[in-house]
Design an enzyme around this catalytic site. Sequence first.
Site, short mmCIF file in Angstrom:
data_model
loop_
_atom_site.label_atom_id
_atom_site.label_comp_id
_atom_site.label_asym_id
_atom_site.label_seq_id
_atom_site.Cartn_x
_atom_site.Cartn_y
_atom_site.Cartn_z
N THR A 411 -9.41 152.17 64.44
CA THR A 411 -9.51 150.91 63.67
C THR A 411 -10.84 150.66 64.50
O THR A 411 -11.12 151.29 65.24
CB THR A 411 -8.46 150.06 64.11
OG1 THR A 411 -7.34 150.39 63.36
CG2 THR A 411 -8.78 148.55 63.81
N SER A 483 -1.54 144.29 63.73
CA SER A 483 -1.50 143.74 64.93
C SER A 483 -2.85 143.48 65.42
O SER A 483 -3.09 143.17 66.57
CB SER A 483 -1.00 145.07 65.81
OG SER A 483 0.02 145.52 65.73
O1 DON Z 1 -3.23 146.74 61.25
C1 DON Z 1 -2.80 147.23 62.31
O2 DON Z 1 -2.05 146.92 63.28
C2 DON Z 1 -2.83 148.83 62.30
N1 DON Z 1 -3.16 149.58 60.99
C3 DON Z 1 -4.23 149.24 63.13
C4 DON Z 1 -4.26 150.42 63.42
C5 DON Z 1 -5.42 150.79 64.62
O3 DON Z 1 -5.63 150.00 65.22
C6 DON Z 1 -5.55 152.20 64.86
N2 DON Z 1 -6.45 152.42 65.78
N3 DON Z 1 -6.37 153.06 67.11
#
Ligand code: DON
Length: 601
Positions: A411, A483
């Site tokens: 992310t 999150s």
């Molecule tokens: O929105 C969320 O909580 C997840 N889709 C975030 C994914 C994420 O942070 C992946 N990275 N390390």
Amino acid sequence: MPIRSVVRPTYLVLCSAIFLLPVGCKTSQPTTSQSRVQTGQGVYQYKEEDPTLKPFYSDRQGVTGRNGMVASAHPEASQVGLNILKAGGNAVDAAVAMQFALAVVYPGAGNIGGGGFMVYRDKSGKASTLDYREKAPGKATPNMYLDSAGNVRAGGLSMSGHLASGVPGSVAGMVQAHQKFGKLTWPQVLQPAVDLAEKGFALTERDATGLNRIKDDLLKYNPGKTYFMHPEGRAWAKGDLLVQTDLGSTLRRIQTQGRDGFYGGETARLVAAEMQRGGGLISEADLANYQAIWREPIREGYKNFNVITMPPTSSGGIALVQLLRYIEPFPIRRWGWNRDSTAQVMIEAERRVYADRAKFLGDPDFVKVPSAQLMDRTYLQNQWATFNFSKATDSKTIHGGSLPGYESLETTHFSVVDRDGNAVSITTTLNGGYGSRVVVGGAGFFMNNEMDDFSIKPGTPNMYGLIGNQANAIAPNKRMLSSMTPTILERDGKLFMVVGTPGGSTIMTSVFQTVVNVIEHGMTMQQSVNALKFHHQWLPDKTIFENGAFTEATKQALIGRGYVLEQLTNTLGRMDCVLVRPDGSYEGASDPRADNTAMGF
Ligand code: DON
């Protein structure tokens, strides 16, 4: 065991600096080159009581500026943000340009095929948040990933391939943010991304490794296409130029037509055709109907700070406030950074917060989220009643999932502050690295695999081991719980910190520690980012930690009280933050764990 017995007597001497000095304390000379850093907030001093402990991932120093600061996951995107600020753009202009630049140079997580959240605080202190999270397609159903016996179908359909995607929100978010707060023209803020896509950019080592790693999935989900393949058929290497012609054309449609350049016309047709080809659900109508939503920020106090953060559809904001309030009564500054009692109260706070998340949180447009009650201090006190210093609290014996291989998950977070003090905190994602691994044919961008953030079956962990229930069940047009915790802090009513990170379920706990390191332990912004981290999420009932986050003595103390500890071979957090120092200058801090870069002027 009473509290006193785990507190070493030396802690009782104020300013005696086992690991830290309280904010405002004067100190003597440093003991090692690493041990003393002038924070502007105070001085953090690490005394090498345990020479085996290396509490910082690196000794990277923060970047200083007075007129503007950006920090992001990729040097090219940070450069774009800096250029926009220097050209007279404000923080929102820079952030919009960076979101689009990241979609080009950081395709694992930067995106137009995903979604995100923006927290904005203007120079006068007015704050707003924008929810541009993906939505379930109109044809989604609660049982879409289950077989007739109610079991999760094989094949990881919520995680890869066409069925894994929600309706993307990023372009709508950027259009709405720019319309409300932008100063430069829309074509101006899009141009850097168009250039990067059409002219190409030189891959970093990490960029090349990332693309090489997903080659099999690219072939599997995009048969007959050559997206993100080296033109000569070889593996990517550092310094290779990545040119993205189709993405450039898509960005030009967005540049000239705004929202309609993505949610209508050619791009929408290409997305719908791609979905049809692979059995996905997103239709042109889903795209046309997508809207980002302005939401009232969470704005809650912790000591003399205000935490301005993301409300649901993120769970992150509520979690961060709960975490801070759970530790508020404890003298963690005196106990010391990551010492046994400090770690214990933080872990126990985390356990309770993630249990609440699983039970209560979901899309507020579909379920009633008891936000105020969850952050209420009396409620938190009641939840804390089971805390016992001598023994770990038992998480319920539900079967937790295994924790993710963090390196493959992406992310991205970026932070911007402009000359006037307008601040933007954005976390945006495709969910897993390179999302569903489906590239929209003819349009050149990855689609997200955000559907996995729903609770696809009550009690079944998602790819981050997170468990959910009815509140986060799939429904048509519903947003999946997140999150992500983009956050801005005020100190005594003034802009103080812009903070956030990727990391799936570990986002809230990394943000929590990064904030606490600065405001309790007196670290600089960069020290706090560099500092090694740990994480507990209720289920599975274990504390994972970066190698070096705890001393041997702390580990033994925690194990003795019943904590299960698991040392990671990889890392936690990829923070990009900005701190405002007392003299008004900015400290930009980027995570040394990857290509993250802060730039200021
Ligand atoms: O929105 C969320 O909580 C997840 N889709 C975030 C994914 C994420 O942070 C992946 N990275 N390390």
